[in-house]
Write a protein that holds these residues in place. Structure first.
Motif, short mmCIF file in Angstrom:
data_model
loop_
_atom_site.label_atom_id
_atom_site.label_comp_id
_atom_site.label_asym_id
_atom_site.label_seq_id
_atom_site.Cartn_x
_atom_site.Cartn_y
_atom_site.Cartn_z
N VAL A 62 45.26 50.52 50.19
CA VAL A 62 45.87 50.54 48.86
C VAL A 62 46.28 49.12 48.50
O VAL A 62 47.02 48.46 49.23
CB VAL A 62 47.11 51.46 48.83
CG1 VAL A 62 47.74 51.44 47.44
CG2 VAL A 62 46.71 52.88 49.21
N CYS A 63 45.80 48.64 47.36
CA CYS A 63 46.04 47.25 46.97
C CYS A 63 47.17 47.17 45.95
O CYS A 63 47.33 48.06 45.12
CB CYS A 63 44.77 46.66 46.37
SG CYS A 63 44.89 44.90 46.03
N THR A 64 47.93 46.08 46.01
CA THR A 64 49.00 45.88 45.02
C THR A 64 48.47 45.27 43.73
O THR A 64 49.22 45.08 42.79
CB THR A 64 50.12 44.98 45.60
OG1 THR A 64 49.55 43.81 46.14
CG2 THR A 64 50.90 45.70 46.69
N ARG A 65 47.19 44.90 43.72
CA ARG A 65 46.60 44.39 42.47
C ARG A 65 45.59 45.41 41.94
O ARG A 65 45.26 46.39 42.60
CB ARG A 65 45.90 43.06 42.71
CG ARG A 65 46.84 42.04 43.31
CD ARG A 65 46.99 40.80 42.52
NE ARG A 65 47.83 39.87 43.27
CZ ARG A 65 47.42 38.69 43.69
NH1 ARG A 65 46.18 38.28 43.43
NH2 ARG A 65 48.23 37.90 44.35
N ARG A 66 45.07 45.09 40.78
CA ARG A 66 44.15 46.01 40.13
C ARG A 66 43.06 45.19 39.44
O ARG A 66 43.18 44.88 38.27
CB ARG A 66 44.96 46.82 39.10
CG ARG A 66 44.22 47.94 38.44
CD ARG A 66 45.01 48.34 37.19
NE ARG A 66 46.21 49.11 37.52
CZ ARG A 66 46.36 50.39 37.23
NH1 ARG A 66 45.43 51.04 36.59
NH2 ARG A 66 47.47 51.03 37.55
N ARG A 174 41.27 36.15 33.56
CA ARG A 174 42.23 37.07 32.93
C ARG A 174 41.69 38.48 32.86
O ARG A 174 42.40 39.46 33.09
CB ARG A 174 42.58 36.57 31.53
CG ARG A 174 43.96 35.96 31.52
CD ARG A 174 44.77 36.31 30.34
NE ARG A 174 44.00 36.34 29.12
CZ ARG A 174 44.39 35.80 27.99
NH1 ARG A 174 45.53 35.18 27.93
NH2 ARG A 174 43.64 35.90 26.92
N GLN A 175 40.40 38.57 32.58
CA GLN A 175 39.76 39.86 32.45
C GLN A 175 39.46 40.49 33.83
O GLN A 175 39.71 41.66 34.05
CB GLN A 175 38.45 39.64 31.68
CG GLN A 175 37.64 40.87 31.44
CD GLN A 175 36.22 40.51 30.97
OE1 GLN A 175 35.86 39.33 30.85
NE2 GLN A 175 35.43 41.53 30.73
N ALA A 176 38.95 39.67 34.75
CA ALA A 176 38.45 40.23 36.00
C ALA A 176 39.45 40.16 37.15
O ALA A 176 39.39 40.99 38.06
CB ALA A 176 37.16 39.51 36.41
N ARG A 177 40.33 39.19 37.15
CA ARG A 177 41.25 39.03 38.28
C ARG A 177 42.69 38.91 37.81
O ARG A 177 43.36 37.89 38.07
CB ARG A 177 40.89 37.78 39.10
CG ARG A 177 39.55 37.83 39.78
CD ARG A 177 39.47 36.77 40.87
NE ARG A 177 40.29 37.13 42.04
CZ ARG A 177 40.68 36.26 42.96
NH1 ARG A 177 40.40 35.00 42.87
NH2 ARG A 177 41.41 36.67 43.98
N PRO A 178 43.22 39.93 37.15
CA PRO A 178 44.61 39.83 36.70
C PRO A 178 45.53 39.63 37.91
O PRO A 178 45.34 40.24 38.94
CB PRO A 178 44.87 41.18 36.01
CG PRO A 178 43.81 42.10 36.51
CD PRO A 178 42.63 41.24 36.85
N GLY A 179 46.49 38.74 37.78
CA GLY A 179 47.41 38.48 38.89
C GLY A 179 46.94 37.36 39.78
O GLY A 179 47.66 36.89 40.64
N ALA A 180 45.68 36.90 39.60
CA ALA A 180 45.18 35.80 40.42
C ALA A 180 45.15 34.53 39.58
O ALA A 180 45.30 34.57 38.36
CB ALA A 180 43.78 36.13 40.92
N ASP A 181 44.94 33.42 40.24
CA ASP A 181 45.01 32.13 39.58
C ASP A 181 43.94 31.23 40.17
O ASP A 181 43.93 30.97 41.37
CB ASP A 181 46.42 31.57 39.81
CG ASP A 181 46.56 30.16 39.29
OD1 ASP A 181 46.42 29.99 38.07
OD2 ASP A 181 46.81 29.25 40.08
#
Ligand code: SF4
Ligand code: SF4
Length: 291
Positions: A62-66, A174-181
């Motif tokens: 279970v991942c904390t990101r989506r 922004r579209q594919a990796r929300p929460g990542a940078d």
């Protein structure tokens, strides 16, 4: 809704199942271990398992990101399984694996992002399997990079290859990796390399989410500028109709041209092809780098 693009002939849909595969699947269930190979129904599964390669998913499923391209469940993860490292070590021995990739979901809930557990798994697998090469494919440890990198300093905790995927070009983050940078991920690769210069670093992106060729080349140059030595380029495939659609299938010639470009830029190894995954032929790829 838009009809999905037709899959071209060079995309293999099914995982071929060899004789060894059923036995391995049984072993994995008994040890309560998850592999990306199975979870993602990777079409390379038969080939990899029969070659002594597999990719294990630690720290739960279970991942904390989506991320909308990814098929992993998201929500509140379970506590870390303290027996996982031992189970992993034992399964690697039973499966006779020569090259193991260890990866995880994102664990933004953990103080070290899960890095300490990665290190525990590396140590445990090494003790029982001194000949096995170990690659870790890590999440971005966002906001915990320094604590995370400290975790690999102990005896036996360094991987043979450090892999962290950029996944896509910065415009599509922004579209594919929300929460990542994007800059943060590049920074992690660079920081690891500076801290542990003897360990090759590796990254990868999926093609087919709508990126342009120039953007891909830019990402490749960025990776080189951050010390990254190995690269994987593969075709994104939509896991289900609820995931991001495939914007384009890159052709085998385009993958090949990118491989040539990558080698010109100084990557020690580039695996580029429609069915290439982050861990596909990881053993051979690493063999050319770490000998
Ligand atoms: Fe597993 Fe990676 Fe091989 Fe797919 S390519 S079967 S995920 S090791
Ligand atoms: Fe999937 Fe990784 Fe995104 Fe989690 S962080 S949803 S595991 S790609």
């Amino acid at each position: 809704s838009v009809e999905p693009l037709r899959k071209p002939s060079w995309i293999r849909a099914k995982a071929p199942v060899g004789p060894g595969v059923q036995r391995i699947k049984r072993l994995l269930r008994e040890a309560k271990l998850a592999t990306v190979c199975e979870e993602a129904m990777c079409p390379n599964l038969g080939e990899c398992f029969n070659h002594g390669t597999a990719t294990f998913m630690i720290l739960g499923d279970v991942c904390t990101r989506r991320c909308p391209f990814c098929d992993v469940a998201h929500g509140r993860p379970s506590p870390v399984d303290t027996e996982e490292a031992e189970h992993l070590a034992e399964s690697v021995a039973l499966m006779g694996l020569r090259y193991v990739v260890i990866t995880s979901v994102d664990r933004d809930d953990l103080r070290d992002g899960g890095a300490g557990h990665f290190a525990d798994c590396l140590r445990a697998v090494r003790v029982r399997n001194p000949e096995t090469r170990l690659e870790i494919l890590v999440p971005d440890f966002r906001g915990r990079e320094a604590i995370a990198l400290d975790c690999f300093a102990g005896e036996g905790a360094l991987p043979d290859v450090f892999n962290h995927n950029l996944e896509t070009v910065p415009r599509l983050y922004r579209q594919a990796r929300p929460g990542a940078d994007y800059a943060g991920s590049l920074g992690l690769l660079k920081a690891f390399k500076e801290r542990y210069p003897g360990v090759p670093t590796k990254s990868g992106i999926m093609l087919g989410l709508g990126e342009e060729r120039d953007e891909v080349l830019e990402v490749m140059r960025d990776l080189r500028a951050h010390g990254c030595e190995m690269l994987t380029l593969g075709q994104y495939l939509q896991p289900s109709r609820d995931h991001l659609p495939v914007a384009r299938y890159w052709t085998p010639d385009e993958f090949e041209a990118l491989r040539v470009e990558g080698e010109r830029m100084g990557f020690v190894n580039v695996a580029s092809g429609a069915m290439v995954r982050s861990s596909y032929h990881a053993d051979q790829q690493a063999g050319e780098v770490i000998g």
